[in-house]
Design a protein around this motif. Structure first.
Motif, PDB file in Angstrom:
ATOM      1  N   VAL A  70       0.841  -1.200   0.000  1.00  0.00           N
ATOM      2  CA  VAL A  70       0.000   0.000   0.000  1.00  0.00           C
ATOM      3  C   VAL A  70       0.879   1.254   0.000  1.00  0.00           C
ATOM      4  CG1 VAL A  70      -1.675   1.358   1.313  1.00  0.00           C
ATOM      5  CG2 VAL A  70      -1.987  -1.103   1.082  1.00  0.00           C
ATOM      6  N   SER A  71       1.953   1.226   0.781  1.00  0.00           N
ATOM      7  CA  SER A  71       2.870   2.367   0.834  1.00  0.00           C
ATOM      8  C   SER A  71       3.503   2.615  -0.524  1.00  0.00           C
ATOM      9  CB  SER A  71       3.971   2.120   1.874  1.00  0.00           C
ATOM     10  OG  SER A  71       3.430   2.080   3.161  1.00  0.00           O
ATOM     11  N   ARG A  72       3.910   1.541  -1.198  1.00  0.00           N
ATOM     12  CA  ARG A  72       4.514   1.690  -2.532  1.00  0.00           C
ATOM     13  C   ARG A  72       3.493   2.227  -3.528  1.00  0.00           C
ATOM     14  NH1 ARG A  72       6.254  -2.326  -7.170  1.00  0.00           N
ATOM     15  NH2 ARG A  72       7.435  -0.815  -8.409  1.00  0.00           N
ATOM     16  N   LEU A  73       2.258   1.742  -3.419  1.00  0.00           N
ATOM     17  CA  LEU A  73       1.193   2.215  -4.302  1.00  0.00           C
ATOM     18  C   LEU A  73       0.982   3.718  -4.124  1.00  0.00           C
ATOM     19  CD1 LEU A  73      -1.203   1.678  -6.257  1.00  0.00           C
ATOM     20  CD2 LEU A  73      -2.615   1.207  -4.234  1.00  0.00           C
ATOM     21  N   PHE A  74       0.966   4.170  -2.872  1.00  0.00           N
ATOM     22  CA  PHE A  74       0.765   5.601  -2.609  1.00  0.00           C
ATOM     23  C   PHE A  74       1.916   6.435  -3.189  1.00  0.00           C
ATOM     24  CE2 PHE A  74      -2.659   6.620   0.656  1.00  0.00           C
ATOM     25  CZ  PHE A  74      -3.449   5.564   0.251  1.00  0.00           C
ATOM     26  N   SER A  75       3.123   5.892  -3.152  1.00  0.00           N
ATOM     27  CA  SER A  75       4.274   6.605  -3.717  1.00  0.00           C
ATOM     28  C   SER A  75       4.134   6.724  -5.231  1.00  0.00           C
ATOM     29  CB  SER A  75       5.578   5.858  -3.384  1.00  0.00           C
ATOM     30  OG  SER A  75       5.798   5.823  -1.991  1.00  0.00           O
ATOM     31  N   LEU A  76       3.681   5.666  -5.872  1.00  0.00           N
ATOM     32  CA  LEU A  76       3.508   5.671  -7.323  1.00  0.00           C
ATOM     33  C   LEU A  76       2.410   6.632  -7.761  1.00  0.00           C
ATOM     34  CD1 LEU A  76       3.681   1.819  -8.046  1.00  0.00           C
ATOM     35  CD2 LEU A  76       5.425   3.523  -8.627  1.00  0.00           C
ATOM     36  N   PHE A 126      -6.354   1.611 -13.110  1.00  0.00           N
ATOM     37  CA  PHE A 126      -5.709   1.051 -11.916  1.00  0.00           C
ATOM     38  C   PHE A 126      -4.877  -0.172 -12.287  1.00  0.00           C
ATOM     39  CE2 PHE A 126      -6.141  -1.916  -8.193  1.00  0.00           C
ATOM     40  CZ  PHE A 126      -5.235  -1.269  -7.367  1.00  0.00           C
ATOM     41  N   ARG A 127      -5.455  -1.041 -13.082  1.00  0.00           N
ATOM     42  CA  ARG A 127      -4.737  -2.248 -13.504  1.00  0.00           C
ATOM     43  C   ARG A 127      -3.483  -1.885 -14.306  1.00  0.00           C
ATOM     44  NH1 ARG A 127      -6.109  -7.626 -14.097  1.00  0.00           N
ATOM     45  NH2 ARG A 127      -4.798  -8.770 -15.564  1.00  0.00           N
ATOM     46  N   ARG A 128      -3.628  -0.922 -15.204  1.00  0.00           N
ATOM     47  CA  ARG A 128      -2.497  -0.508 -16.037  1.00  0.00           C
ATOM     48  C   ARG A 128      -1.371   0.069 -15.179  1.00  0.00           C
ATOM     49  NH1 ARG A 128      -5.477   1.334 -19.618  1.00  0.00           N
ATOM     50  NH2 ARG A 128      -5.636   3.493 -18.893  1.00  0.00           N
ATOM     51  N   LEU A 129      -1.734   0.846 -14.148  1.00  0.00           N
ATOM     52  CA  LEU A 129      -0.737   1.416 -13.241  1.00  0.00           C
ATOM     53  C   LEU A 129       0.077   0.310 -12.565  1.00  0.00           C
ATOM     54  CD1 LEU A 129       0.378   3.880 -11.514  1.00  0.00           C
ATOM     55  CD2 LEU A 129      -1.424   3.294  -9.883  1.00  0.00           C
ATOM     56  N   LEU A 130      -0.607  -0.740 -12.113  1.00  0.00           N
ATOM     57  CA  LEU A 130       0.072  -1.843 -11.432  1.00  0.00           C
ATOM     58  C   LEU A 130       0.990  -2.599 -12.387  1.00  0.00           C
ATOM     59  CD1 LEU A 130      -2.876  -3.300  -9.291  1.00  0.00           C
ATOM     60  CD2 LEU A 130      -1.215  -1.540  -8.662  1.00  0.00           C
ATOM     61  N   GLU A 131       0.491  -2.874 -13.594  1.00  0.00           N
ATOM     62  CA  GLU A 131       1.277  -3.628 -14.572  1.00  0.00           C
ATOM     63  C   GLU A 131       2.528  -2.863 -15.002  1.00  0.00           C
ATOM     64  OE1 GLU A 131      -2.320  -6.199 -16.710  1.00  0.00           O
ATOM     65  OE2 GLU A 131      -1.665  -4.298 -17.580  1.00  0.00           O
ATOM     66  N   GLU A 132       2.362  -1.561 -15.223  1.00  0.00           N
ATOM     67  CA  GLU A 132       3.489  -0.736 -15.683  1.00  0.00           C
ATOM     68  C   GLU A 132       4.579  -0.596 -14.620  1.00  0.00           C
ATOM     69  OE1 GLU A 132       1.647   2.903 -16.818  1.00  0.00           O
ATOM     70  OE2 GLU A 132       0.987   2.152 -18.785  1.00  0.00           O
ATOM     71  N   ASN A 133       4.211  -0.794 -13.361  1.00  0.00           N
ATOM     72  CA  ASN A 133       5.174  -0.645 -12.266  1.00  0.00           C
ATOM     73  C   ASN A 133       5.515  -1.971 -11.590  1.00  0.00           C
ATOM     74  OD1 ASN A 133       5.591   2.466 -11.802  1.00  0.00           O
ATOM     75  ND2 ASN A 133       3.421   2.200 -12.241  1.00  0.00           N
ATOM     76  N   ASP A 134       5.191  -3.080 -12.294  1.00  0.00           N
ATOM     77  CA  ASP A 134       5.526  -4.431 -11.800  1.00  0.00           C
ATOM     78  C   ASP A 134       5.007  -4.704 -10.398  1.00  0.00           C
ATOM     79  OD1 ASP A 134       6.928  -5.143 -14.155  1.00  0.00           O
ATOM     80  OD2 ASP A 134       8.690  -4.052 -13.452  1.00  0.00           O
ATOM     81  N   MET A 135       3.820  -4.192 -10.119  1.00  0.00           N
ATOM     82  CA  MET A 135       3.177  -4.505  -8.847  1.00  0.00           C
ATOM     83  C   MET A 135       2.220  -5.672  -9.033  1.00  0.00           C
ATOM     84  SD  MET A 135       2.372  -1.059  -6.653  1.00  0.00           S
ATOM     85  CE  MET A 135       2.035  -2.083  -5.202  1.00  0.00           C
ATOM     86  N   VAL A 143      -0.918  -7.591  -9.435  1.00  0.00           N
ATOM     87  CA  VAL A 143      -2.197  -7.084  -9.940  1.00  0.00           C
ATOM     88  C   VAL A 143      -3.354  -7.566  -9.071  1.00  0.00           C
ATOM     89  CG1 VAL A 143      -3.811  -7.076 -11.886  1.00  0.00           C
ATOM     90  CG2 VAL A 143      -1.348  -6.898 -12.298  1.00  0.00           C
ATOM     91  N   ILE A 144      -4.130  -6.610  -8.574  1.00  0.00           N
ATOM     92  CA  ILE A 144      -5.351  -6.907  -7.827  1.00  0.00           C
ATOM     93  C   ILE A 144      -6.472  -6.070  -8.446  1.00  0.00           C
ATOM     94  CG2 ILE A 144      -4.101  -7.389  -5.683  1.00  0.00           C
ATOM     95  CD1 ILE A 144      -4.976  -4.618  -4.658  1.00  0.00           C
ATOM     96  N   ARG A 145      -7.717  -6.378  -8.105  1.00  0.00           N
ATOM     97  CA  ARG A 145      -8.833  -5.572  -8.590  1.00  0.00           C
ATOM     98  C   ARG A 145      -8.912  -4.273  -7.792  1.00  0.00           C
ATOM     99  NH1 ARG A 145     -13.941  -8.557  -7.077  1.00  0.00           N
ATOM    100  NH2 ARG A 145     -12.816  -8.410  -5.119  1.00  0.00           N
ATOM    101  N   LEU A 146      -9.570  -3.292  -8.384  1.00  0.00           N
ATOM    102  CA  LEU A 146      -9.791  -2.034  -7.659  1.00  0.00           C
ATOM    103  C   LEU A 146     -10.546  -2.310  -6.355  1.00  0.00           C
ATOM    104  CD1 LEU A 146      -9.561   1.152  -7.855  1.00  0.00           C
ATOM    105  CD2 LEU A 146     -11.925   1.078  -8.695  1.00  0.00           C
ATOM    106  N   HIS A 147     -11.545  -3.200  -6.402  1.00  0.00           N
ATOM    107  CA  HIS A 147     -12.341  -3.506  -5.205  1.00  0.00           C
ATOM    108  C   HIS A 147     -11.494  -4.204  -4.143  1.00  0.00           C
ATOM    109  CE1 HIS A 147     -16.218  -3.798  -3.174  1.00  0.00           C
ATOM    110  NE2 HIS A 147     -15.899  -5.024  -2.822  1.00  0.00           N
TER     111      HIS A 147
END
Length: 284
Positions: free
Chosen positions: A88-94, A218-227, A229-233
Protein backbone atom coordinates in the motif's frame (compact mmCIF):
# COMPACT_ATOMS: atom_id res chain seq x y z
CA UNK A 1 -29.51 -7.31 -19.34
CA UNK A 2 -29.37 -10.99 -18.37
CA UNK A 3 -32.82 -11.61 -19.86
CA UNK A 4 -31.83 -10.15 -23.22
CA UNK A 5 -28.31 -11.56 -23.45
CA UNK A 6 -28.74 -15.11 -22.18
CA UNK A 7 -32.15 -16.16 -20.85
CA UNK A 8 -34.64 -15.17 -23.58
CA UNK A 9 -32.44 -16.24 -26.57
CA UNK A 10 -32.06 -19.75 -25.10
CA UNK A 11 -35.79 -20.37 -24.70
CA UNK A 12 -36.79 -18.62 -27.95
CA UNK A 13 -34.34 -20.73 -29.99
CA UNK A 14 -35.94 -23.87 -28.57
CA UNK A 15 -39.45 -22.50 -29.04
CA UNK A 16 -40.24 -22.99 -25.34
CA UNK A 17 -43.21 -20.81 -24.42
CA UNK A 18 -44.38 -19.71 -21.01
CA UNK A 19 -47.40 -22.07 -20.90
CA UNK A 20 -45.24 -25.11 -21.71
CA UNK A 21 -42.31 -24.20 -19.45
CA UNK A 22 -41.29 -26.98 -17.06
CA UNK A 23 -38.80 -27.32 -14.24
CA UNK A 24 -36.68 -29.56 -16.48
CA UNK A 25 -36.52 -26.84 -19.16
CA UNK A 26 -35.12 -24.43 -16.59
CA UNK A 27 -32.74 -27.05 -15.21
CA UNK A 28 -31.47 -27.77 -18.74
CA UNK A 29 -30.88 -24.05 -19.19
CA UNK A 30 -28.78 -23.94 -16.00
CA UNK A 31 -26.76 -27.01 -17.10
CA UNK A 32 -26.13 -25.41 -20.49
CA UNK A 33 -25.02 -22.11 -18.95
CA UNK A 34 -22.70 -23.80 -16.43
CA UNK A 35 -20.56 -24.87 -19.39
CA UNK A 36 -19.80 -21.23 -20.21
CA UNK A 37 -20.27 -19.14 -17.04
CA UNK A 38 -19.68 -19.51 -13.31
CA UNK A 39 -22.15 -20.94 -10.82
CA UNK A 40 -22.52 -17.46 -9.31
CA UNK A 41 -23.73 -16.11 -12.66
CA UNK A 42 -26.26 -18.94 -12.96
CA UNK A 43 -27.49 -18.05 -9.45
CA UNK A 44 -28.20 -14.55 -10.79
CA UNK A 45 -30.06 -16.08 -13.75
CA UNK A 46 -32.11 -18.14 -11.30
CA UNK A 47 -33.06 -15.04 -9.31
CA UNK A 48 -34.26 -13.24 -12.45
CA UNK A 49 -36.21 -16.24 -13.76
CA UNK A 50 -37.78 -17.03 -10.40
CA UNK A 51 -38.93 -13.45 -9.92
CA UNK A 52 -40.38 -13.22 -13.44
CA UNK A 53 -42.28 -16.48 -13.07
CA UNK A 54 -43.54 -15.51 -9.63
CA UNK A 55 -45.06 -12.43 -11.27
CA UNK A 56 -46.55 -14.64 -14.00
CA UNK A 57 -48.30 -16.72 -11.30
CA UNK A 58 -49.55 -13.53 -9.66
CA UNK A 59 -51.02 -12.41 -13.01
CA UNK A 60 -52.67 -15.86 -13.53
CA UNK A 61 -50.45 -16.60 -16.54
CA UNK A 62 -49.19 -19.73 -14.76
CA UNK A 63 -50.74 -22.03 -12.16
CA UNK A 64 -47.43 -22.60 -10.35
CA UNK A 65 -43.84 -21.41 -10.50
CA UNK A 66 -41.67 -24.19 -12.04
CA UNK A 67 -38.55 -22.48 -10.70
CA UNK A 68 -39.71 -23.38 -7.16
CA UNK A 69 -38.88 -27.03 -7.89
CA UNK A 70 -35.26 -26.34 -8.81
CA UNK A 71 -32.25 -26.20 -6.52
CA UNK A 72 -29.99 -23.40 -7.61
CA UNK A 73 -26.24 -24.15 -7.99
CA UNK A 74 -24.04 -23.77 -4.96
CA UNK A 75 -22.36 -20.42 -4.71
CA UNK A 76 -18.63 -20.47 -5.34
CA UNK A 77 -16.64 -19.00 -2.50
CA UNK A 78 -14.71 -15.96 -3.66
CA UNK A 79 -11.51 -14.96 -1.91
CA UNK A 80 -10.35 -11.45 -2.70
CA UNK A 81 -6.70 -10.46 -2.99
CA UNK A 82 -5.20 -7.83 -0.74
CA UNK A 83 -2.12 -5.67 -0.24
CA UNK A 84 -0.04 -5.51 2.93
CA UNK A 85 1.35 -2.29 4.43
CA UNK A 86 4.48 -2.30 2.27
CA UNK A 87 2.50 -2.71 -0.94
CA UNK A 88 0.00 0.00 0.00
CA UNK A 89 2.87 2.37 0.83
CA UNK A 90 4.51 1.69 -2.53
CA UNK A 91 1.19 2.21 -4.30
CA UNK A 92 0.77 5.60 -2.61
CA UNK A 93 4.27 6.60 -3.72
CA UNK A 94 3.51 5.67 -7.32
CA UNK A 95 0.28 7.70 -7.22
CA UNK A 96 1.98 11.02 -6.44
CA UNK A 97 0.87 13.36 -9.24
CA UNK A 98 -0.91 10.57 -11.15
CA UNK A 99 -4.26 11.46 -12.83
CA UNK A 100 -5.96 8.72 -10.80
CA UNK A 101 -4.29 9.62 -7.52
CA UNK A 102 -7.43 10.74 -5.68
CA UNK A 103 -9.85 7.95 -6.73
CA UNK A 104 -7.36 5.16 -6.05
CA UNK A 105 -6.28 6.64 -2.72
CA UNK A 106 -9.94 6.96 -1.72
CA UNK A 107 -10.32 3.23 -2.35
CA UNK A 108 -7.23 2.32 -0.34
CA UNK A 109 -7.42 4.81 2.57
CA UNK A 110 -11.18 5.02 3.06
CA UNK A 111 -12.15 1.62 1.66
CA UNK A 112 -14.72 3.19 -0.67
CA UNK A 113 -16.51 1.18 -3.34
CA UNK A 114 -15.98 2.25 -6.96
CA UNK A 115 -19.52 3.64 -7.13
CA UNK A 116 -18.86 5.72 -4.00
CA UNK A 117 -15.54 7.04 -5.31
CA UNK A 118 -17.05 8.20 -8.60
CA UNK A 119 -20.11 9.59 -6.83
CA UNK A 120 -18.17 11.71 -4.34
CA UNK A 121 -19.02 15.39 -4.79
CA UNK A 122 -17.66 18.66 -3.47
CA UNK A 123 -20.98 19.30 -1.71
CA UNK A 124 -20.25 16.19 0.39
CA UNK A 125 -16.95 17.63 1.64
CA UNK A 126 -17.10 19.86 4.72
CA UNK A 127 -13.72 21.61 5.01
CA UNK A 128 -14.82 23.36 8.21
CA UNK A 129 -15.85 20.23 10.08
CA UNK A 130 -13.24 18.12 8.23
CA UNK A 131 -15.66 15.43 7.09
CA UNK A 132 -16.64 13.69 3.87
CA UNK A 133 -20.07 12.13 3.47
CA UNK A 134 -20.93 9.11 1.32
CA UNK A 135 -24.43 9.74 0.03
CA UNK A 136 -24.27 9.62 -3.78
CA UNK A 137 -23.12 6.86 -6.16
CA UNK A 138 -22.36 6.36 -9.84
CA UNK A 139 -22.82 2.88 -11.31
CA UNK A 140 -22.64 1.39 -14.80
CA UNK A 141 -25.15 -0.93 -16.46
CA UNK A 142 -26.20 -2.19 -19.89
CA UNK A 143 -29.79 -1.58 -21.01
CA UNK A 144 -31.04 -2.57 -24.48
CA UNK A 145 -27.47 -2.93 -25.67
CA UNK A 146 -26.52 0.55 -24.49
CA UNK A 147 -23.92 1.20 -21.82
CA UNK A 148 -25.34 3.64 -19.27
CA UNK A 149 -24.05 5.38 -16.17
CA UNK A 150 -26.56 5.89 -13.39
CA UNK A 151 -26.00 8.62 -10.80
CA UNK A 152 -28.19 8.36 -7.73
CA UNK A 153 -28.59 9.84 -4.26
CA UNK A 154 -28.64 6.32 -2.87
CA UNK A 155 -26.00 3.90 -1.65
CA UNK A 156 -25.72 0.10 -1.79
CA UNK A 157 -27.35 -0.27 1.64
CA UNK A 158 -28.62 2.10 4.33
CA UNK A 159 -25.46 1.50 6.35
CA UNK A 160 -23.39 2.54 3.33
CA UNK A 161 -24.56 6.14 3.82
CA UNK A 162 -21.97 7.44 6.27
CA UNK A 163 -19.79 10.38 7.27
CA UNK A 164 -16.03 9.93 7.64
CA UNK A 165 -13.32 12.18 9.10
CA UNK A 166 -11.27 14.13 6.57
CA UNK A 167 -7.61 13.65 7.53
CA UNK A 168 -5.05 16.40 6.85
CA UNK A 169 -3.34 14.60 3.95
CA UNK A 170 -6.64 14.19 2.09
CA UNK A 171 -7.75 17.71 2.96
CA UNK A 172 -4.64 19.07 1.22
CA UNK A 173 -5.07 16.67 -1.70
CA UNK A 174 -8.67 17.74 -2.27
CA UNK A 175 -7.91 21.44 -1.96
CA UNK A 176 -5.20 21.04 -4.64
CA UNK A 177 -7.70 19.17 -6.81
CA UNK A 178 -10.21 21.99 -6.39
CA UNK A 179 -7.64 24.54 -7.53
CA UNK A 180 -6.61 22.31 -10.43
CA UNK A 181 -10.20 21.98 -11.64
CA UNK A 182 -10.64 25.77 -11.52
CA UNK A 183 -7.44 26.19 -13.55
CA UNK A 184 -8.50 23.66 -16.19
CA UNK A 185 -11.91 25.26 -16.47
CA UNK A 186 -10.30 28.63 -17.12
CA UNK A 187 -7.86 27.17 -19.67
CA UNK A 188 -10.46 25.15 -21.58
CA UNK A 189 -13.11 27.86 -21.67
CA UNK A 190 -16.21 26.75 -23.54
CA UNK A 191 -14.70 23.31 -24.16
CA UNK A 192 -14.87 22.52 -20.45
CA UNK A 193 -17.78 20.26 -19.45
CA UNK A 194 -19.96 22.04 -16.87
CA UNK A 195 -22.33 19.12 -16.33
CA UNK A 196 -20.21 17.57 -13.57
CA UNK A 197 -18.92 20.64 -11.73
CA UNK A 198 -19.86 19.18 -8.33
CA UNK A 199 -18.02 15.91 -8.93
CA UNK A 200 -14.49 15.40 -7.63
CA UNK A 201 -13.32 12.61 -9.93
CA UNK A 202 -13.29 14.33 -13.32
CA UNK A 203 -10.67 14.61 -16.07
CA UNK A 204 -8.97 17.71 -17.44
CA UNK A 205 -12.02 18.59 -19.54
CA UNK A 206 -14.40 18.30 -16.60
CA UNK A 207 -15.93 14.98 -17.70
CA UNK A 208 -16.77 12.57 -14.92
CA UNK A 209 -14.51 9.50 -14.83
CA UNK A 210 -16.15 6.38 -16.24
CA UNK A 211 -16.20 3.23 -14.06
CA UNK A 212 -14.20 1.16 -16.55
CA UNK A 213 -11.69 3.97 -17.04
CA UNK A 214 -10.94 3.87 -13.32
CA UNK A 215 -10.72 0.06 -13.08
CA UNK A 216 -8.62 -0.32 -16.23
CA UNK A 217 -6.41 2.62 -15.30
CA UNK A 218 -5.71 1.05 -11.92
CA UNK A 219 -4.74 -2.25 -13.50
CA UNK A 220 -2.50 -0.51 -16.04
CA UNK A 221 -0.74 1.42 -13.24
CA UNK A 222 0.07 -1.84 -11.43
CA UNK A 223 1.28 -3.63 -14.57
CA UNK A 224 3.49 -0.74 -15.68
CA UNK A 225 5.17 -0.65 -12.27
CA UNK A 226 5.53 -4.43 -11.80
CA UNK A 227 3.18 -4.50 -8.85
CA UNK A 228 1.06 -7.54 -8.03
CA UNK A 229 -2.20 -7.08 -9.94
CA UNK A 230 -5.35 -6.91 -7.83
CA UNK A 231 -8.83 -5.57 -8.59
CA UNK A 232 -9.79 -2.03 -7.66
CA UNK A 233 -12.34 -3.51 -5.21
CA UNK A 234 -9.50 -5.47 -3.58
CA UNK A 235 -8.28 -2.17 -2.14
CA UNK A 236 -11.39 -2.43 0.06
CA UNK A 237 -10.26 -5.90 1.16
CA UNK A 238 -6.79 -4.47 1.85
CA UNK A 239 -8.28 -1.60 3.86
CA UNK A 240 -10.33 -3.90 6.11
CA UNK A 241 -7.43 -6.35 6.55
CA UNK A 242 -5.02 -3.59 7.56
CA UNK A 243 -7.48 -2.20 10.12
CA UNK A 244 -8.04 -5.68 11.60
CA UNK A 245 -4.26 -6.14 11.75
CA UNK A 246 -3.94 -2.80 13.58
CA UNK A 247 -6.32 -4.08 16.26
CA UNK A 248 -9.51 -2.16 15.45
CA UNK A 249 -12.78 -3.92 16.24
CA UNK A 250 -14.95 -5.42 13.49
CA UNK A 251 -17.85 -3.22 14.68
CA UNK A 252 -15.82 -0.03 14.18
CA UNK A 253 -14.54 -1.20 10.78
CA UNK A 254 -18.03 -2.20 9.59
CA UNK A 255 -19.23 1.29 10.46
CA UNK A 256 -16.32 2.89 8.59
CA UNK A 257 -16.70 0.90 5.35
CA UNK A 258 -20.51 0.76 5.40
CA UNK A 259 -21.11 -2.94 5.97
CA UNK A 260 -24.56 -4.03 7.19
CA UNK A 261 -23.06 -6.58 9.56
CA UNK A 262 -19.69 -7.60 10.98
CA UNK A 263 -20.11 -10.98 9.22
CA UNK A 264 -19.51 -9.18 5.92
CA UNK A 265 -16.53 -7.36 7.43
CA UNK A 266 -14.95 -10.65 8.50
CA UNK A 267 -15.36 -11.97 4.95
CA UNK A 268 -13.29 -8.98 3.78
CA UNK A 269 -10.59 -9.52 6.39
CA UNK A 270 -7.50 -11.55 5.52
CA UNK A 271 -4.64 -12.63 7.76
CA UNK A 272 -1.24 -11.42 6.58
CA UNK A 273 1.44 -14.15 6.15
CA UNK A 274 3.64 -12.47 8.79
CA UNK A 275 0.84 -12.97 11.32
CA UNK A 276 0.67 -16.66 10.44
CA UNK A 277 4.41 -16.98 11.16
CA UNK A 278 4.02 -15.00 14.39
CA UNK A 279 1.21 -17.30 15.60
CA UNK A 280 3.21 -20.40 14.69
CA UNK A 281 6.25 -19.12 16.59
CA UNK A 282 4.17 -18.34 19.70
CA UNK A 283 2.50 -21.75 19.60
CA UNK A 284 5.90 -23.43 19.18
Amino acid sequence: GMMRSAILPYFLERNIRLKQLTAKDIQDFYSFQLQRVSANTVIHYHAVIHRALRYAVKMDLLQANPADKIERPRKEKFVGKFYDRTEVSRLFSLLEGHPLEIPIKLGAFYGLRRSEILGLRWSAIDFRADTLTIQHTVTACNVDGKHLEVASDTTKTKSSMRTLPLVDSFRELLLRKQQEQARYRKLCGRSYCTKYLDYICVNELGERLKPNTLSNGFRRLLEENDMRVIRLHDLRHSHVSLLIDMGFSAVAIADRVGHESIDITYRYAHLFPTRQVEMADKLD
